[in-house]
Design an enzyme around this catalytic site. Structure first.
Site, mmCIF file in Angstrom:
data_model
loop_
_atom_site.group_PDB
_atom_site.id
_atom_site.type_symbol
_atom_site.label_atom_id
_atom_site.label_comp_id
_atom_site.label_asym_id
_atom_site.label_seq_id
_atom_site.Cartn_x
_atom_site.Cartn_y
_atom_site.Cartn_z
ATOM 1 N N ARG A 275 -13.979 3.154 18.292
ATOM 2 C CA ARG A 275 -13.505 4.222 19.179
ATOM 3 C C ARG A 275 -13.967 5.592 18.693
ATOM 4 O O ARG A 275 -14.497 6.401 19.473
ATOM 5 C CB ARG A 275 -11.969 4.160 19.222
ATOM 6 C CG ARG A 275 -11.281 5.306 19.907
ATOM 7 C CD ARG A 275 -9.771 5.206 19.710
ATOM 8 N NE ARG A 275 -9.377 5.311 18.310
ATOM 9 C CZ ARG A 275 -9.241 6.450 17.640
ATOM 10 N NH1 ARG A 275 -9.452 7.593 18.247
ATOM 11 N NH2 ARG A 275 -8.888 6.459 16.365
ATOM 12 N N ARG A 276 -13.784 5.848 17.405
ATOM 13 C CA ARG A 276 -14.200 7.152 16.863
ATOM 14 C C ARG A 276 -15.715 7.285 16.909
ATOM 15 O O ARG A 276 -16.255 8.309 17.333
ATOM 16 C CB ARG A 276 -13.726 7.294 15.412
ATOM 17 C CG ARG A 276 -12.216 7.450 15.308
ATOM 18 C CD ARG A 276 -11.729 7.403 13.868
ATOM 19 N NE ARG A 276 -10.274 7.514 13.816
ATOM 20 C CZ ARG A 276 -9.512 6.931 12.897
ATOM 21 N NH1 ARG A 276 -10.050 6.189 11.931
ATOM 22 N NH2 ARG A 276 -8.208 7.097 12.928
ATOM 23 N N SER B 127 0.849 -1.196 0.000
ATOM 24 C CA SER B 127 0.000 0.000 0.000
ATOM 25 C C SER B 127 0.884 1.245 0.000
ATOM 26 O O SER B 127 2.025 1.219 0.475
ATOM 27 C CB SER B 127 -0.931 0.015 1.211
ATOM 28 O OG SER B 127 -0.261 0.524 2.348
ATOM 29 N N LYS C 66 0.038 1.510 15.949
ATOM 30 C CA LYS C 66 -1.314 1.198 16.434
ATOM 31 C C LYS C 66 -1.865 -0.090 15.845
ATOM 32 O O LYS C 66 -2.836 -0.620 16.370
ATOM 33 C CB LYS C 66 -2.263 2.389 16.255
ATOM 34 C CG LYS C 66 -2.990 2.516 14.956
ATOM 35 C CD LYS C 66 -4.186 3.457 15.149
ATOM 36 C CE LYS C 66 -4.717 3.889 13.801
ATOM 37 N NZ LYS C 66 -5.975 4.626 13.928
ATOM 38 N N ASP C 67 -1.244 -0.603 14.789
ATOM 39 C CA ASP C 67 -1.699 -1.870 14.223
ATOM 40 C C ASP C 67 -1.022 -3.080 14.850
ATOM 41 O O ASP C 67 -1.354 -4.215 14.508
ATOM 42 C CB ASP C 67 -1.464 -1.881 12.709
ATOM 43 C CG ASP C 67 -2.326 -0.848 12.000
ATOM 44 O OD1 ASP C 67 -3.452 -0.598 12.486
ATOM 45 O OD2 ASP C 67 -1.887 -0.295 10.984
ATOM 46 N N ARG D 200 -14.438 1.070 4.483
ATOM 47 C CA ARG D 200 -13.259 0.192 4.553
ATOM 48 C C ARG D 200 -12.317 0.450 3.389
ATOM 49 O O ARG D 200 -12.598 1.233 2.500
ATOM 50 C CB ARG D 200 -13.682 -1.278 4.581
ATOM 51 C CG ARG D 200 -14.611 -1.580 5.731
ATOM 52 C CD ARG D 200 -14.545 -3.020 6.208
ATOM 53 N NE ARG D 200 -15.480 -3.201 7.319
ATOM 54 C CZ ARG D 200 -15.149 -3.103 8.596
ATOM 55 N NH1 ARG D 200 -13.886 -2.890 8.944
ATOM 56 N NH2 ARG D 200 -16.050 -3.255 9.542
ATOM 57 N N GLY D 201 -11.183 -0.239 3.424
ATOM 58 C CA GLY D 201 -10.194 -0.096 2.361
ATOM 59 C C GLY D 201 -9.044 0.774 2.797
ATOM 60 O O GLY D 201 -9.069 1.373 3.875
ATOM 61 N N THR E 246 -8.491 4.252 -1.274
ATOM 62 C CA THR E 246 -9.857 3.784 -1.537
ATOM 63 C C THR E 246 -10.879 4.634 -0.788
ATOM 64 O O THR E 246 -11.918 5.008 -1.324
ATOM 65 C CB THR E 246 -10.004 2.317 -1.068
ATOM 66 O OG1 THR E 246 -8.909 1.574 -1.581
ATOM 67 C CG2 THR E 246 -11.302 1.711 -1.531
ATOM 68 N N ARG E 247 -10.567 4.919 0.456
ATOM 69 C CA ARG E 247 -11.526 5.675 1.271
ATOM 70 C C ARG E 247 -11.739 7.080 0.741
ATOM 71 O O ARG E 247 -12.864 7.573 0.693
ATOM 72 C CB ARG E 247 -11.038 5.752 2.718
ATOM 73 C CG ARG E 247 -11.128 4.430 3.405
ATOM 74 C CD ARG E 247 -10.762 4.549 4.863
ATOM 75 N NE ARG E 247 -10.567 3.204 5.393
ATOM 76 C CZ ARG E 247 -10.684 2.878 6.667
ATOM 77 N NH1 ARG E 247 -10.980 3.796 7.552
ATOM 78 N NH2 ARG E 247 -10.493 1.644 7.049
ATOM 79 N N CYS F 22 -7.214 -4.345 19.159
ATOM 80 C CA CYS F 22 -7.168 -3.123 18.353
ATOM 81 C C CYS F 22 -8.570 -2.682 17.954
ATOM 82 O O CYS F 22 -8.758 -1.624 17.396
ATOM 83 C CB CYS F 22 -6.277 -3.327 17.135
ATOM 84 S SG CYS F 22 -6.912 -4.549 16.002
ATOM 85 N N THR G 28 -16.529 5.882 9.160
ATOM 86 C CA THR G 28 -15.410 5.368 9.945
ATOM 87 C C THR G 28 -15.754 3.952 10.356
ATOM 88 O O THR G 28 -16.918 3.663 10.622
ATOM 89 C CB THR G 28 -15.100 6.209 11.197
ATOM 90 O OG1 THR G 28 -14.007 5.601 11.899
ATOM 91 C CG2 THR G 28 -16.283 6.316 12.139
HETATM 92 C C1 DPM Z 1 -6.592 0.609 13.936
HETATM 93 C C2 DPM Z 1 -7.758 1.378 13.813
HETATM 94 C C3 DPM Z 1 -7.736 1.931 12.509
HETATM 95 C C4 DPM Z 1 -6.517 1.484 11.882
HETATM 96 C C5 DPM Z 1 -8.825 1.522 14.875
HETATM 97 C C6 DPM Z 1 -8.892 2.931 15.508
HETATM 98 C C7 DPM Z 1 -8.795 2.783 11.904
HETATM 99 C C8 DPM Z 1 -9.851 1.957 11.208
HETATM 100 C C9 DPM Z 1 -10.856 2.804 10.489
HETATM 101 C C10 DPM Z 1 -6.153 -0.181 15.100
HETATM 102 N N1 DPM Z 1 -5.875 0.664 12.761
HETATM 103 O O1 DPM Z 1 -8.149 3.854 15.191
HETATM 104 O O2 DPM Z 1 -9.761 3.132 16.392
HETATM 105 O O3 DPM Z 1 -10.751 4.030 10.390
HETATM 106 O O4 DPM Z 1 -11.827 2.211 9.978
HETATM 107 C C11 DPM Z 1 -4.702 2.636 10.517
HETATM 108 C C12 DPM Z 1 -4.470 3.952 10.006
HETATM 109 C C13 DPM Z 1 -3.131 4.266 10.315
HETATM 110 C C14 DPM Z 1 -2.597 3.158 10.959
HETATM 111 C C15 DPM Z 1 -5.449 4.786 9.281
HETATM 112 C C16 DPM Z 1 -6.309 5.677 10.179
HETATM 113 C C17 DPM Z 1 -2.329 5.515 9.967
HETATM 114 C C18 DPM Z 1 -2.064 6.430 11.138
HETATM 115 C C19 DPM Z 1 -1.072 5.990 12.199
HETATM 116 C C20 DPM Z 1 -5.996 1.794 10.493
HETATM 117 N N2 DPM Z 1 -3.550 2.188 11.036
HETATM 118 O O5 DPM Z 1 -6.501 5.411 11.370
HETATM 119 O O6 DPM Z 1 -6.830 6.679 9.643
HETATM 120 O O7 DPM Z 1 0.103 5.692 11.934
HETATM 121 O O8 DPM Z 1 -1.485 5.978 13.372
#
Ligand code: DPM
Length: 352
Positions: free
Chosen positions: A143-144, A27, A92-93, A161-162, A166-167, A255, A139
């Protein structure tokens, strides 16, 4: 020197050096994140490999064209098989406990950890407050959604998703969503800062554990690589993220539970605010605690993992304090009913 599982290269003068291989996903965000770490290593390492007489090379695994790209687990498999030496992730992943044999050898300086609102072009100039009744916000983050449903009851929330590309396409090219919520850090890395209409303040939406920080995952036993990447650690970020991850781990949250945090380092104090929410945000428990991370005993310990992180060169005492802070805050929330809120949230989400 050429024995063992690693890959070496011999230059025109017969000089042999170890090749450092970095695994990445395909990606655009993963590539950008990996390249940024590779650039830092290239910048930091000229001296060191001159001193030790080795020229470290960086080799980005996977050409953009044909071969399959790797998911987090596949990247770990590649690490295990010594096909790559380090892997860059969004912290965070990564789960709060890594599989045996792996560790996070570096946590880089955190970008803006907050969430951002990206508006459909037709809504330019609006805010979440002024969007019309029943506007749909995209979203998939529980959490959000939980926090924003409570704060902006006139809005509706739907999954989107995506990957980020994509989003953004789904937002702009259709009329399904009035706005989407994304991490500011990801948008910035993609060069899409101009799409941020609003950064959400902690009163409206606290961020996810580890959000905005990059992590370098390595083999726990690979002392050379651990040593090499450890200079990338940002001490304040490491301590904040150890506290956040210890908090999440003690809550037994993964997560995808409605758990949010906010951390700050000021005057050698580490502050941690943590919260859990019901899916609709109507119930929540939120508390703040702090601890001293003042430099006292500068003991550093090699090879000790805390919530998956090995931070050689960051004082062990401060890391212990950060970890204890996360555990204590989680215990406080648990004593006030956090477990029940999370259990119900998990059940309702699984049933969706
Ligand atoms: C995790 C979440 C999301 C990502 C859950 C959360 C967002 C999922 C969504 C654990 N991983 O935040 O509550 O929006 O449907 C992710 C992103 C990044 C890392 C994209 C994002 C980039 C930012 C970073 C997906 N993982 O959250 O907008 O480095 O923190």
């Amino acid at each position: 020197m050429e024995e063992g599982p690693y890959k070496y290269i011999r230059d025109g003068n017969g000089k042999v050096s170890r090749v450092i291989r970095i695994g990445t996903r395909k990606s655009q965000l993963a590539r950008i994140q990996t390249d940024s770490v590779a650039d830092k290593l290239k910048e930091l390492y000229p001296d060191v490999h001159l001193e030790i007489g080795e020229q470290l090379q960086l080799w980005i695994l996977l050409p953009g064209d044909k071969t399959s790209y790797l998911f987090t687990k596949e990247l770990e498999n590649a690490l295990e098989r010594n096909e790559v030496d380090l892997v860059v992730h969004s912290l965070k992943d990564l789960p709060t406990s890594l599989p045996a044999g792996f560790t996070i050898g570096a946590v880089l300086k955190r970008e803006n950890p907050h969430d951002a609102v990206v508006l459909h072009p037709s809504n330019t100039g609006k805010t979440l407050d002024t969007l019309p009744e029943k506007s749909v916000i995209g979203t998939s983050s529980l959490r959000r959604a939980a926090q924003l449903k409570k704060r902006f009851p006139h809005l509706e929330f739907k999954d989107i998703r995506g990957n980020l590309n994509t989003r953004l396409k789904k937002l702009d090219e259709k009329d399904d969503f009035a706005a989407i919520i994304l991490a500011a850090a990801g948008l910035k890395r993609m060069g899409w800062e101009n799409r941020i209409s609003l950064i959400l303040e902690p009163e409206d939406c606290m961020y996810a554990v580890g959000q905005g920080a990059l992590a370098v995952e390595v083999r726990a036993r690979d002392a050379d690589i651990l040593e090499m990447v450890s200079v990338l650690h940002d001490p304040d970020t490491v301590l904040r993220c150890i506290a956040e991850r210890a908090f999440l781990k003690q809550l037994e949250g993964g997560c995808s539970v409605p758990v949010a945090v906010h951390t700050k380092v000021k005057d050698s104090q580490l502050y941690l605010t943590g919260a859990v929410y019901s899916l609709d945000g109507s119930q929540s428990i939120k508390e703040t605690m702090q601890t001293s991370i003042a430099p006292g005993d500068e003991r550093v310990d090699e090879q000790v993992q805390r919530v998956g992180v090995t931070a050689i060169k960051v004082p062990a005492e401060a890391q212990d304090a950060a970890e204890r802070l996360g555990v204590k805050l989680a215990d406080l929330l648990l004593s006030k009913g956090a477990k029940e809120i999370l259990t119900v949230a998990r059940q309702l989400n699984d049933a969706r």
